[in-house]
Enzyme design. Structure first.
Site: not given
Ligand code: 13P
Length: 252
Positions: A9, A11, A95, A97, A167, A173, A213
């Site tokens: 992803n 982002k 997601h 976010e 997740e 992150g 992560s």
């Molecule tokens: P990170 O791997 O940067 O923690 O992000 C995970 C994520 O949100 C994947 O969709």
């Protein structure tokens, strides 16, 4: 048999040229990997470039979001049909976010899930608890509600097409990763819940990925757990080196 999936992803990172470069580099590095599905999910603006970069390869293209209508006056939105016409096979939905920053609800995720399946995209449905919910032992309750909301009205034949990504929000992150045991426990819970919502046979078909992560230093251990069928990788998917290592750790 579930075919493992490693998805990146990206982002809101990578402009068009950078995305093309990363896609082309991954195509070159990962051409021998055929026993699992590798999915690249760049921003909308780079989907076309990445499609070109990975053309003729074993890599799949995915988007990070979509709207549930086919078309209409929805400024700034993108439909599942549009993603299909661009060559996408996957779409990330719900997601955290999107839920946290853009107010996405379980109902909205449910509508998107139904549309994605109708159009022929494989949805990667994200679920997971926030830190205070884990600390107050509400993880299962939260994940259960997200699953019930997202799967509402989905028939068995549709449900088995969904890929789930667990997740935990506190691990995204932050550099904090759920331990393999913590993650596997929730993955098992998700599979049991799917067995109750549908039947065990359906639950056994659903891929459950871990996200939060994931990096080369922990991917081997996480991906060896029996109920962890792959990974949804954020930060570490932005560099060819680290993403390749994560993919290869599922092969070993
Ligand atoms: P990170 O791997 O940067 O923690 O992000 C995970 C994520 O949100 C994947 O969709």
């Amino acid at each position: 048999m579930r075919i493992p999936i490693i998805a990146g992803n990206w982002k809101m990172y990578k402009n068009e040229a950078e995305a093309f470069e990363l896609g082309a580099e991954l195509k070159k590095r990962l051409e021998d990997v055929v026993s699992l599905k590798i999915v690249l999910c760049p921003p909308f603006t780079a989907l076309f470039s990445v499609k070109k970069a990975i053309e003729g390869s074993n890599l799949f293209l995915g988007a990070q979001n979509m709207h549930w209508e086919d078309q209409g006056a929805y400024t700034g939105e993108i439909s599942a049909k549009m993603l299909m016409s661009l060559g996408c096979s996957f779409v990330i939905l719900g997601h955290s976010e999107r839920r946290i920053h853009f107010g996405e609800t379980n109902e909205m995720t449910n509508k998107k899930l139904k549309k994605a399946i109708e159009i022929g995209l494989s949805p990667i449905l994200c679920v997971g608890e926030k830190l205070e919910q884990r600390e107050t032992e509400k993880t299962e309750e939260v994940v259960e509600k997200q699953l019930e909301g997202a799967f509402e009205g989905l028939k068995e034949i549709e449900a088995e097409k969904v890929v789930i990504a667990y997740e935990p929000v506190w691990a995204i992150g932050t550099g904090k990763t759920a331990t393999p045991k913590q993650a596997n426990e929730v993955h098992r819970f998700i599979r049991e819940k799917l067995g109750l919502l549908y039947k065990d046979e359906i639950a056994e078909k659903v891929n459950i990925l871990y996200g939060g992560s994931v990096k080369p230093e922990n991917s081997n251990e996480l991906l060896s757990e029996p109920d962890i069928d792959g990974a949804l990788v954020g930060g570490a998917s932005l560099k060819a080196d680290s993403f390749e290592k994560i993919v290869r750790s599922k092969l070993s």
